[in-house]
Motif scaffolding. Structure first.
Motif, mmCIF file in Angstrom:
data_model
loop_
_atom_site.group_PDB
_atom_site.id
_atom_site.type_symbol
_atom_site.label_atom_id
_atom_site.label_comp_id
_atom_site.label_asym_id
_atom_site.label_seq_id
_atom_site.Cartn_x
_atom_site.Cartn_y
_atom_site.Cartn_z
ATOM 1 N N GLY B 19 0.837 -1.201 0.000
ATOM 2 C CA GLY B 19 0.000 0.000 0.000
ATOM 3 C C GLY B 19 0.867 1.244 0.000
ATOM 4 O O GLY B 19 1.834 1.321 -0.744
ATOM 5 N N SER B 20 0.515 2.208 0.824
ATOM 6 C CA SER B 20 1.351 3.392 0.955
ATOM 7 C C SER B 20 2.514 3.072 1.882
ATOM 8 O O SER B 20 2.361 2.351 2.862
ATOM 9 N N PHE B 21 3.651 3.623 1.571
ATOM 10 C CA PHE B 21 4.828 3.417 2.394
ATOM 11 C C PHE B 21 4.635 4.045 3.775
ATOM 12 O O PHE B 21 4.140 5.157 3.892
ATOM 13 N N VAL B 22 5.004 3.293 4.800
ATOM 14 C CA VAL B 22 5.031 3.849 6.159
ATOM 15 C C VAL B 22 6.424 3.582 6.739
ATOM 16 O O VAL B 22 7.137 2.684 6.273
ATOM 17 N N GLU B 23 6.789 4.363 7.730
ATOM 18 C CA GLU B 23 8.139 4.238 8.282
ATOM 19 C C GLU B 23 8.463 2.827 8.735
ATOM 20 O O GLU B 23 9.593 2.351 8.594
ATOM 21 N N SER B 24 7.429 2.147 9.265
ATOM 22 C CA SER B 24 7.686 0.810 9.798
ATOM 23 C C SER B 24 7.908 -0.235 8.698
ATOM 24 O O SER B 24 8.159 -1.400 8.992
ATOM 25 N N ASP B 25 7.845 0.171 7.440
ATOM 26 C CA ASP B 25 8.232 -0.749 6.365
ATOM 27 C C ASP B 25 9.744 -0.950 6.350
ATOM 28 O O ASP B 25 10.258 -1.837 5.661
ATOM 29 N N MET B 26 10.432 -0.094 7.074
ATOM 30 C CA MET B 26 11.879 -0.240 7.200
ATOM 31 C C MET B 26 12.205 -0.533 8.658
ATOM 32 O O MET B 26 11.514 -0.064 9.563
ATOM 33 N N THR B 27 13.266 -1.293 8.881
ATOM 34 C CA THR B 27 13.674 -1.575 10.260
ATOM 35 C C THR B 27 15.122 -1.145 10.466
ATOM 36 O O THR B 27 15.917 -1.120 9.530
ATOM 37 N N PHE B 28 15.406 -0.808 11.700
ATOM 38 C CA PHE B 28 16.740 -0.362 12.066
ATOM 39 C C PHE B 28 17.491 -1.552 12.644
ATOM 40 O O PHE B 28 16.982 -2.254 13.522
ATOM 41 N N HIS B 29 18.692 -1.790 12.160
ATOM 42 C CA HIS B 29 19.456 -2.948 12.610
ATOM 43 C C HIS B 29 20.803 -2.481 13.154
ATOM 44 O O HIS B 29 21.531 -1.750 12.478
ATOM 45 N N ASP B 30 21.108 -2.892 14.368
ATOM 46 C CA ASP B 30 22.380 -2.521 14.993
ATOM 47 C C ASP B 30 23.400 -3.622 14.781
ATOM 48 O O ASP B 30 23.448 -4.570 15.561
ATOM 49 N N GLY B 31 24.180 -3.530 13.734
ATOM 50 C CA GLY B 31 25.121 -4.603 13.435
ATOM 51 C C GLY B 31 26.572 -4.148 13.573
ATOM 52 O O GLY B 31 26.867 -3.095 14.124
ATOM 53 N N THR B 32 27.424 -4.972 13.040
ATOM 54 C CA THR B 32 28.856 -4.638 13.031
ATOM 55 C C THR B 32 29.416 -4.916 11.644
ATOM 56 O O THR B 32 28.793 -5.594 10.823
ATOM 57 N N CYS B 33 30.587 -4.396 11.421
ATOM 58 C CA CYS B 33 31.237 -4.563 10.122
ATOM 59 C C CYS B 33 32.720 -4.744 10.354
ATOM 60 O O CYS B 33 33.321 -4.047 11.175
ATOM 61 N N LEU B 34 33.290 -5.695 9.655
ATOM 62 C CA LEU B 34 34.730 -5.946 9.736
ATOM 63 C C LEU B 34 35.396 -5.084 8.659
ATOM 64 O O LEU B 34 35.059 -5.185 7.482
ATOM 65 N N LEU B 35 36.303 -4.215 9.111
ATOM 66 C CA LEU B 35 36.969 -3.346 8.132
ATOM 67 C C LEU B 35 38.061 -4.139 7.409
ATOM 68 O O LEU B 35 39.234 -4.078 7.751
ATOM 69 N N GLN B 36 37.624 -4.857 6.399
ATOM 70 C CA GLN B 36 38.523 -5.775 5.709
ATOM 71 C C GLN B 36 37.964 -6.048 4.311
ATOM 72 O O GLN B 36 36.754 -6.149 4.145
ATOM 73 N N LEU B 37 38.828 -6.174 3.345
ATOM 74 C CA LEU B 37 38.370 -6.507 1.983
ATOM 75 C C LEU B 37 38.836 -7.903 1.619
ATOM 76 O O LEU B 37 39.902 -8.345 2.035
ATOM 77 N N GLN B 38 38.007 -8.554 0.833
ATOM 78 C CA GLN B 38 38.375 -9.894 0.396
ATOM 79 C C GLN B 38 39.466 -9.797 -0.669
ATOM 80 O O GLN B 38 39.364 -9.004 -1.606
ATOM 81 N N GLU B 39 40.473 -10.585 -0.507
ATOM 82 C CA GLU B 39 41.572 -10.549 -1.480
ATOM 83 C C GLU B 39 41.110 -11.056 -2.850
ATOM 84 O O GLU B 39 40.218 -11.889 -2.946
ATOM 85 N N GLY B 40 41.736 -10.537 -3.872
ATOM 86 C CA GLY B 40 41.413 -10.993 -5.234
ATOM 87 C C GLY B 40 40.177 -10.332 -5.808
ATOM 88 O O GLY B 40 39.766 -10.639 -6.927
#
Lengths: 351, 351
Positions: B19-40
């Protein structure tokens, strides 16, 4: 010499048409005409030989603004494209005996006031009626609409609606000549056979027998549609929009489905123009009048070389013109509908 | 050096929006990220500084085909245009510390797999956020949409809907620079004042206060409309079609009125394209990416010379991004909506 009075039968518009057109919206009038021109004018008096019941005339039968041609005046003679013979001329560009085509009346004799749209028919070996079709306004519409508006190229996937009509049959053949894949839709199985067997379309279908036009188009266009030559509007246009490719071109030539409909179909998916970066462009032949010589030469050559065929649907008698108009609006014609009024004078000496 | 783990807040799509977009169509997620790139790989790891809640993202929130961008996957992070700082790069074209703009995630850190849409922001004295607006995708849309699709010329009568938005405000100003007469529509009196007093439109009106859009356009366009820059669709498009001039051009940039509507408005008068020989053409900015340098140079100069002004509507905090999206879809933004996530690293030495 005293002016001669001749019988002049006419087809008049009874009143503005509001619902669907019926034959009785036009009346037959048995009048007379004085074969005489007013001095000091540029007028031309013509004998009308053939008239052309074109779909766009339906729009002129209703009171409206916002169009490229004015509404007819109730009680007045219907006017439209015709082929005529010049009987008398005050205009130095036209001579007694010339066969001409342009805007004239649905009547035996007309006085043509402005010669802007009038052309002399060149004696190059084609039937006079071709200048109301393949070498006339419909031919110009098809030629310019396809080549100038659709930017076609070899291999394009081309869909033509009302494909056996005056314009559609030519668009499809022009597209085939260029190496496109061409599918046409029409309203009867007879027309579908004609499209496939005589007019050289790759495929054709009877839209009245399809329950899901979207699925039908998906079946006939597994690669999607690059060019749509729009003659009908409504649900067909919606189904096409669901099947267009990126950078598709839609030449909007006519929307016959709505001409004669009290409640026109609304288009729900026009937003698809955005993701597909598609173009829709309206066209009318008069903007391309400068191409008439090119059409006469190029299309004339294709006709002589039998690279294209051209199908007419001729009916005799001015009194049948309202019926011919109805047939065209209902899709009952097969090929370009023409009404024959009379043969030309074999000698104009006596006039 | 061991990879560092950082907090990575994210905005995810909960499920397809119907239907019409409402804010609760999106959720907030508290995650983490490893500052690293995959080789190759050719990957780039960026810290996101600003994100752009653009109207076209609404389309990605529903399950669909036939579009130029795929639907989001429910449960995944929202992606869209953003401004970021390169933290690590396996791609020789991008270096640690570069400010870049392109497609990124609604999250603190993103790994950008394909650099096709990623551009380095030139250090030419403009705020970074300008590259999400006047010098970014909306600027390119306005510039190419107006100059390439509308074939504008001096004296043209130009109408812009959603005229105070990111794209509309620029189209109107580009048109004024060319000597056109320009009218804009917007959804509040505050925006109308802005259009007339700050953005230099000749006239502007609040469409929510007009009861008959057809009459409104007739009032503001006594000479008819030559160019319509379409951002809204629906009834406004219908009213425009009733007021276009012969050979009008309609650039279909967006139809925001239908993005968030369960029952889209249908267009009843598309046949008017024919008598008016008008053109409607969908456009998306990525087809004109080759014009980015021209936009940066030409529009950048206009900005420096104060020949155009540019209005932003900035909100702080990733957690406010769903609200910002809603505001844009409801027309509550005044100028280009931007969500600020964080300041750049002042030093990347430690990483």
């Amino acid at each position: 010499m005293a002016a001669i009075t001749v019988k002049n039968r006419q087809i008049l518009l009874k009143d503005y048409v509001t619902g669907s057109f019926v034959e009785s919206d036009m009346t037959f009038h048995d009048g007379t005409c004085l074969l005489q021109l007013q001095e000091g004018t540029n007028d031309i008096l013509v004998k009308n030989l053939y008239i052309s019941p074109d779909p766009f005339l339906r729009g002129r039968m209703q009171k409206r603004t916002n169009s490229y041609v004015d509404s007819f005046v109730p009680g007045s003679v219907i006017t439209g494209f015709g082929v005529s013979q010049v009987v008398m001329s005050n205009n130095p560009n036209f001579s007694k005996g010339d066969f001409v085509t342009g805007y004239t009346g649905w009547e035996d004799f007309s006085v043509i006031k402005s010669s802007g749209f009038l052309r002399i028919i060149p004696a190059i070996g084609f039937p006079l009626t071709y200048f109301l079709g393949v070498l006339g306004m419909p031919g110009l519409t098809a030629y310019a609409g396809f080549h100038e508006v659709c930017s076609p190229k070899e291999g394009d996937q081309v869909f033509v609606s009302a494909a056996s009509g005056a314009v559609g049959q030519l668009v499809g053949q022009f597209a085939k000549l260029l190496g496109c894949y061409v599918v046409g839709s029409a309203g009867s199985n007879e027309k579908v056979e004609l499209l496939k067997n005589t007019l050289g379309f790759d495929e054709a279908f009877n839209y009245r027998e399809e329950i899901d036009l979207d699925a039908t188009l998906k079946k006939y266009f597994p690669k999607g549609i690059d060019i749509y030559f729009e003659n009908v509007g409504g649900e067909m246009l919606e189904a096409v929009l669901n099947n267009i490719n990126v950078f598709a071109r839609i030449a909007v030539c006519g929307m016959i489905s709505r001409y004669d409909s009290a409640e026109p179909y609304s288009i729900k998916n026009l937003h698809l123009l955005i993701p597909m970066r598609a173009k829709m462009q309206g066209l009318i032949a008069t903007d391309f009048s400068h191409l008439y010589p090119e059409v006469t030469e190029r299309v004339g050559l294709w006709l002589k070389e039998k690279k294209i065929v051209y199908i007419e649907d001729l009916i005799e008698g001015l009194e049948n013109a309202p019926r011919a108009m109805l047939d065209v609006l209902r899709g009952k014609n097969v090929g370009k509908k023409i009404v024959k009024l009379s043969d030309p004078y074999t000698s104009l000496e006596a006039l």
